[in-house]
Write a protein that holds these residues in place. Structure first.
Motif, PDB file in Angstrom:
ATOM      1  N   ARG A 138       0.928  -1.258  -0.295  1.00  0.00           N
ATOM      2  CA  ARG A 138      -0.076  -0.035  -0.201  1.00  0.00           C
ATOM      3  C   ARG A 138       0.962   1.281   0.160  1.00  0.00           C
ATOM      4  O   ARG A 138       0.420   2.304  -0.541  1.00  0.00           O
ATOM      5  N   PRO A 139       1.862   1.397   0.749  1.00  0.00           N
ATOM      6  CA  PRO A 139       2.827   2.622   0.927  1.00  0.00           C
ATOM      7  C   PRO A 139       3.244   3.056  -0.339  1.00  0.00           C
ATOM      8  O   PRO A 139       3.756   4.087  -0.735  1.00  0.00           O
ATOM      9  N   PHE A 140       3.315   1.900  -1.543  1.00  0.00           N
ATOM     10  CA  PHE A 140       3.854   2.194  -2.716  1.00  0.00           C
ATOM     11  C   PHE A 140       2.890   2.962  -3.699  1.00  0.00           C
ATOM     12  O   PHE A 140       3.261   3.952  -4.640  1.00  0.00           O
ATOM     13  N   ARG A 171      -5.334   4.663   5.663  1.00  0.00           N
ATOM     14  CA  ARG A 171      -4.107   5.435   6.241  1.00  0.00           C
ATOM     15  C   ARG A 171      -3.262   5.939   4.857  1.00  0.00           C
ATOM     16  O   ARG A 171      -2.873   7.054   4.774  1.00  0.00           O
ATOM     17  N   ASP A 172      -3.133   4.519   4.310  1.00  0.00           N
ATOM     18  CA  ASP A 172      -2.018   4.721   3.435  1.00  0.00           C
ATOM     19  C   ASP A 172      -2.318   5.098   1.876  1.00  0.00           C
ATOM     20  O   ASP A 172      -1.316   5.684   1.261  1.00  0.00           O
ATOM     21  N   ILE A 173      -3.549   5.130   1.500  1.00  0.00           N
ATOM     22  CA  ILE A 173      -3.986   5.409   0.356  1.00  0.00           C
ATOM     23  C   ILE A 173      -4.915   6.379  -0.002  1.00  0.00           C
ATOM     24  O   ILE A 173      -4.761   7.351  -0.713  1.00  0.00           O
ATOM     25  N   THR A 178      -7.016  12.574  -3.736  1.00  0.00           N
ATOM     26  CA  THR A 178      -7.639  14.032  -3.458  1.00  0.00           C
ATOM     27  C   THR A 178      -8.282  14.637  -4.625  1.00  0.00           C
ATOM     28  O   THR A 178      -9.272  15.492  -4.472  1.00  0.00           O
ATOM     29  N   GLU A 179      -7.874  14.498  -5.708  1.00  0.00           N
ATOM     30  CA  GLU A 179      -8.315  15.103  -7.049  1.00  0.00           C
ATOM     31  C   GLU A 179      -8.623  14.154  -8.372  1.00  0.00           C
ATOM     32  O   GLU A 179      -7.945  12.986  -8.289  1.00  0.00           O
ATOM     33  N   ARG A 180      -9.476  14.476  -9.012  1.00  0.00           N
ATOM     34  CA  ARG A 180      -9.676  13.668 -10.256  1.00  0.00           C
ATOM     35  C   ARG A 180      -8.927  14.391 -11.410  1.00  0.00           C
ATOM     36  O   ARG A 180      -9.109  16.062 -11.405  1.00  0.00           O
ATOM     37  N   SER A 220     -18.355   2.067   0.411  1.00  0.00           N
ATOM     38  CA  SER A 220     -18.429   3.478   0.748  1.00  0.00           C
ATOM     39  C   SER A 220     -17.445   4.464   0.718  1.00  0.00           C
ATOM     40  O   SER A 220     -17.898   5.851   0.772  1.00  0.00           O
ATOM     41  N   PRO A 221     -15.973   4.227   0.925  1.00  0.00           N
ATOM     42  CA  PRO A 221     -15.091   5.236   0.675  1.00  0.00           C
ATOM     43  C   PRO A 221     -15.317   5.978  -0.746  1.00  0.00           C
ATOM     44  O   PRO A 221     -15.282   5.351  -1.563  1.00  0.00           O
ATOM     45  N   GLN A 222     -15.306   7.417  -0.678  1.00  0.00           N
ATOM     46  CA  GLN A 222     -15.353   7.968  -1.767  1.00  0.00           C
ATOM     47  C   GLN A 222     -14.176   7.751  -2.862  1.00  0.00           C
ATOM     48  O   GLN A 222     -14.381   7.663  -3.986  1.00  0.00           O
ATOM     49  N   ALA A 223     -12.947   7.253  -2.201  1.00  0.00           N
ATOM     50  CA  ALA A 223     -11.782   7.271  -2.787  1.00  0.00           C
ATOM     51  C   ALA A 223     -11.910   5.557  -3.902  1.00  0.00           C
ATOM     52  O   ALA A 223     -11.317   5.388  -4.812  1.00  0.00           O
ATOM     53  N   ILE A 224     -12.996   4.785  -3.234  1.00  0.00           N
ATOM     54  CA  ILE A 224     -13.062   3.612  -4.016  1.00  0.00           C
ATOM     55  C   ILE A 224     -14.110   3.823  -5.168  1.00  0.00           C
ATOM     56  O   ILE A 224     -15.291   4.027  -5.187  1.00  0.00           O
TER      57      ILE A 224
END
Length: 288
Positions: A138-140, A171-173, A178-180, A220-224
């Motif tokens: 994940r940190p990559f 936490r990691d991703i 933050t933006e599209r 549920s997370p907006q990032a997904i």
């Protein structure tokens, strides 16, 4: 409107994906996969295990509405010289004319340029169109997000593990999405290999989570953007679709699933942890 019913942009490809994708590993009948496509699921993943029924479904739906579908072929190869043969064999074995994505599987660091060159040659032949990658590091992945934002990454989809037990992506991703435009963000193992469904693994007084709510949690997370499911039957396929119909979890539902997830992590630490899991492993051990 229910956000789970809205399709998401797939990076900068111009394609849009349903919030649910289907993997080929388990043995749902072809008719169930085809029914899901009729319903609106359009991402089909020819992945680690490749069932004949899934190939049959791919061939059948290709004839009806190929332009709306997204077919992905996965390669775990660490030898770029073998990828072309692998893709060509996969085309023969599932009987479709083209894959939209080549997914370089389980990469903990950036593949060498030789893999990009192979992809470009396949793309020039119209065998594949776009490139994606999955990782247990994940940190990559924020590095790839930064490079994508700067026009320096060829990966239009990133795939990683996320569920109510494995929450390290929060936490990691996720803070880096933050933006599209960003690459499409796809996850898998929403049921944590079935542990969230297992009554014998529940904390005292808790009923197991159903698969529908596992998918709702991961979506549920907006990032997904998309969750990959692996149905083994028509009923499991329908339950995954019911997650899209149900929409986001209520707060009390989310809190219950996270309580169960925390218990499972403390009692059943992953046999193959992701890089980045160490803080969670330590916290789980401390809770025992």
């Amino acid at each position: 409107m229910n956000p789970f019913l809205e399709k998401r942009q797939l990076g900068s490809t111009g394609l849009t994906t349903s919030r649910l994708g289907i993997g080929s590993t388990f043995n749902a009948p072809a008719s169930a996969i085809e029914a899901a496509v009729e319903w609106g699921v359009n991402y089909l993943y020819w992945g680690t295990v490749r069932q004949p029924a899934f190939a049959e479904a791919m061939r059948n739906v290709e004839k009806k509405n190929r332009d709306e579908l997204i077919f992905t072929i996965q390669s775990y190869s660490r030898d770029a010289s073998t990828v072309t043969d692998e893709v060509e064999e996969a085309l023969k074995s599932c009987g479709v004319e083209r894959f939209d994505f080549l997914l370089l599987g389980s990469r903990d660091e950036k593949p060498g340029n030789e893999f990009i060159e192979v992809f470009e040659r396949l793309k020039s032949r119209d065998i594949v169109r776009y490139l994606s990658i999955s990782s247990h590091n994940r940190p990559f992945l924020p590095q790839l997000l930064d490079e994508y934002a700067n026009g320096e990454s060829p990966y239009e989809l990133l795939m990683f593990r996320y569920n109510a037990v494995h929450r390290g992506a929060e936490r990691d991703i996720f803070p880096h999405v933050t933006e599209r435009p960003t690459p499409c963000m796809a996850t898998y193992t929403s049921t944590r290999w079935g542990h969230l469904l297992d009554p014998e693994k529940m904390p005292p007084g808790e009923q197991p989570v159903n698969a529908r709510d596992c998918y709702r949690y991961s979506l549920s997370p907006q990032a997904i953007d998309m969750v990959i499911c692996g149905p083994g039957s028509a009923a499991q396929m329908q339950e995954a679709i019911s997650a899209l119909e149900a929409g986001p979890l209520e707060e009390d539902e989310r809190e219950r699933i996270e309580r169960i997830g925390k218990h499972l992590y403390s009692q059943y630490a992953p046999a193959y942890p992701d890089r980045g899991d160490q803080p969670d492993v330590e916290a789980g051990l401390a809770a025992q």
